[in-house]
Write an enzyme that holds these catalytic residues in place. Structure first.
Site, PDB file in Angstrom:
ATOM      1  N   GLU A  31      43.691  43.373  49.109  1.00  0.00           N
ATOM      2  CA  GLU A  31      43.105  42.060  48.815  1.00  0.00           C
ATOM      3  C   GLU A  31      44.164  40.962  48.917  1.00  0.00           C
ATOM      4  OE1 GLU A  31      42.749  40.469  44.986  1.00  0.00           O
ATOM      5  OE2 GLU A  31      43.171  42.353  43.951  1.00  0.00           O
ATOM      6  N   LYS A 165      42.144  45.199  33.893  1.00  0.00           N
ATOM      7  CA  LYS A 165      43.181  44.401  33.253  1.00  0.00           C
ATOM      8  C   LYS A 165      42.946  44.372  31.756  1.00  0.00           C
ATOM      9  CE  LYS A 165      42.782  41.687  36.563  1.00  0.00           C
ATOM     10  NZ  LYS A 165      42.774  40.966  37.780  1.00  0.00           N
TER      11      LYS A 165
HETATM   12  N1  PSU Z   1      44.526  42.316  40.183  1.00  0.00           N
HETATM   13  C1  PSU Z   1      45.737  41.782  39.996  1.00  0.00           C
HETATM   14  N2  PSU Z   1      45.855  40.439  40.105  1.00  0.00           N
HETATM   15  C2  PSU Z   1      44.787  39.655  40.438  1.00  0.00           C
HETATM   16  C3  PSU Z   1      43.513  40.227  40.631  1.00  0.00           C
HETATM   17  C4  PSU Z   1      43.438  41.570  40.487  1.00  0.00           C
HETATM   18  O1  PSU Z   1      46.703  42.481  39.722  1.00  0.00           O
HETATM   19  O2  PSU Z   1      44.967  38.471  40.584  1.00  0.00           O
HETATM   20  C5  PSU Z   1      42.320  39.391  41.059  1.00  0.00           C
HETATM   21  C6  PSU Z   1      41.448  40.281  41.950  1.00  0.00           C
HETATM   22  O3  PSU Z   1      41.263  39.591  43.160  1.00  0.00           O
HETATM   23  C7  PSU Z   1      40.147  40.419  41.200  1.00  0.00           C
HETATM   24  C8  PSU Z   1      40.099  39.092  40.516  1.00  0.00           C
HETATM   25  O4  PSU Z   1      39.063  40.658  42.059  1.00  0.00           O
HETATM   26  O5  PSU Z   1      41.434  38.941  40.040  1.00  0.00           O
HETATM   27  C9  PSU Z   1      39.061  39.071  39.429  1.00  0.00           C
HETATM   28  O6  PSU Z   1      38.739  37.744  39.151  1.00  0.00           O
HETATM   29  P1  PSU Z   1      37.442  37.407  38.288  1.00  0.00           P
HETATM   30  O7  PSU Z   1      37.737  37.998  36.938  1.00  0.00           O
HETATM   31  O8  PSU Z   1      37.372  35.901  38.275  1.00  0.00           O
HETATM   32  O9  PSU Z   1      36.284  38.026  38.989  1.00  0.00           O
END
Ligand code: PSU
Ligand code: MN
Length: 308
Positions: A31, A165
Site C-alpha cells: 500500500e 493497530k
Molecule cells: N498501517 C500502518 N500505517 C498506516 C496505515 C496502516 O502501519 O498509515 C494506514 C493504512 O493505509 C490503513 C489506514 O488502510 O491506515 C486505515 O485508515 P482508516 O482507519 O482511516 O481507515
C-alpha cells in the site's frame, strides 16, 4: 511502464510487474498510505525501498500501488517511489474515493481497502502492510469503522499485517471480522498481535505456522466458493517490540490529544500514529518499520507457496 489498453481506465504497470506477470512469478502488493500518511520522510522512503528489497530477496516481485495524476499504478519505479514519499497533500484513497482520484486526475495514496481493490484488479493475491484499519475506540459514539474491514469481507486478497493497530478497539475489530466472515490467522502464535506489541491480550481466532499452510487454507476456501479476503496477523519480532503496557500510556495520551484537537474522519489514524512517533521519540517508528519488513517477508513466502 505499460499502460492499459483502455483509455477509460488508466492503469500503469511497472516494467518489473509486467515482466513478472508474463512469466507467472509470485507478486506481493504494497500500500502507499503508509508512505504518505503513515510515516515521515525520509523514514517512509527507506521503509518503502527495504520492503521491496525483502520481497525480491524472497523470490517474489513487489507491486506498490498508488494513484499518480489520475493513473492507477501497479508497481512504482524508484523515481516514482521517491516522488510519492515526498508528496505533500496526496489524497488518502479508500474504496469510497479511489474512482474519484482517477476521474479527477488526482494523486492519491491507497489504504488497505483501495490497495486490495487494485491488487485484485491486477490479479495479485497477497498484500503486505503494517496494521489494518479497524473499529476505533468509542466507535459506538463516532461510528468510525475502517473500510478496510468491509474490503476484507469482499475482496479475495490475503492481507499480511502485524495485527490491528493498538490505537483501535481490538475486541470490536475482531468481532466485526468474524461477523463479516473474514478468517483471522495469526502466524506462529496463539495470541492476536497488536501492531507494536506481540500480544493484544486476546487469543487469535486461528493459528497456522507455515506459509504453505496459509496458501493451502486459501486454496480450500476458493474451492468451497467462499469469496473475500483473509487476514494474516504476523507478530512483530521480539527484539523490535514495545510491550503493550508501555504503549498503552502513549496511546491514551495520543487519543486525549486527538479529542482536544477535534480530529475526525480520515485524519484520525495519521494523527494518532504521528503523535505516538513524537511521544516515543521515534521508537514506535523504528518498530513500525521493522514490522512492515517482517510482514513483507512472510507475504512473499505465502505468494511463493501459492505459486507452486
Ligand atoms: N498501517 C500502518 N500505517 C498506516 C496505515 C496502516 O502501519 O498509515 C494506514 C493504512 O493505509 C490503513 C489506514 O488502510 O491506515 C486505515 O485508515 P482508516 O482507519 O482511516 O481507515
Ligand atoms: Mn475511519
Amino acid at each position: 511502464m505499460t499502460r492499459s489498453a483502455s483509455p477509460l481506465l488508466p492503469i500503469a504497470y511497472s516494467d518489473e510487474v509486467t515482466a513478472a506477470k508474463a512469466r507467472g512469478a509470485p507478486l506481493v502488493a504494497l500500500e502507499s498510505t503508509i508512505i504518505t500518511h503513515g510515516m515521515p520522510y525520509p523514514g517512509n522512503l527507506e521503509m518503502a525501498r527495504s520492503v521491496e528489497r525483502i520481497i525480491r530477496e524472497e523470490g517474489a516481485v513487489p507491486a506498490t500501488i498508488a494513484v499518480i495524476d489520475g493513473v492507477l499504478h501497479i508497481g512504482l519505479d524508484d523515481a516514482e517511489l521517491e516522488a510519492l514519499a515526498q508528496t505533500e497533500g496526496a489524497m488518502k484513497v479508500s474504496r469510497a474515493d479511489l474512482a474519484f482520484a482517477i476521474a479527477e486526475r488526482r494523486t492519491g495514496a491507497t489504504t488497505v481497502a483501495a490497495t486490495m481493490i487494485g491488487a485484485a484488479l491486477a490479479g495479485i493475491r497477497v498484500f503486505a502492510t503494517g496494521g489494518i484499519g479497524g473499529v476505533h475506540r468509542k466507535a459506538e459514539e463516532t461510528f468510525d469503522i475502517s473500510a478496510d474491514l468491509e474490503e476484507l469481507a469482499r475482496t479475495a486478497v490475503i492481507v499480511v499485517c502485524a495485527g490491528a493497530k493498538a490505537i483501535l478497539d481490538i475486541p470490536k475489530t475482531l468481532e466485526v471480522l468474524e461477523t463479516r466472515g473474514v478468517p483471522v490467522v495469526t502466524y506462529d502464535s496463539p495470541n492476536f498481535p497488536a501492531f507494536w506489541s506481540r500480544d493484544s491480550g486476546l487469543p487469535s481466532p486461528l493459528m497456522l505456522n507455515s506459509p504453505a499452510a496459509i496458501a493451502n487454507f486459501q486454496a480450500v476456501r476458493e474451492r468451497l466458493g467462499i469469496d473475500g479476503g483473509m487476514l494474516v496477523a504476523n507478530p512483530v519480532p521480539a527484539e523490535n517490540e514495545i510491550p503493550r503496557r508501555e504503549m498503552e500510556i502513549y496511546i491514551e495520551r495520543a487519543l486525549d490529544n486527538a479529542e482536544r484537537d477535534e480530529i475526525t474522519g480520515k485524519e484520525v489514524t495519521p494523527y494518532l500514529l504521528n503523535t505516538i512517533f513524537r511521544l516515543t521519540d521515534g521508537r514506535s517508528l523504528a518498530t513500525n518499520i521493522a514490522l512492515v519488513e517482517n510482514n513483507a517477508r512472510l507475504a512473499a513466502e505465502i505468494a511463493v507457496a501459492m505459486a507452486v
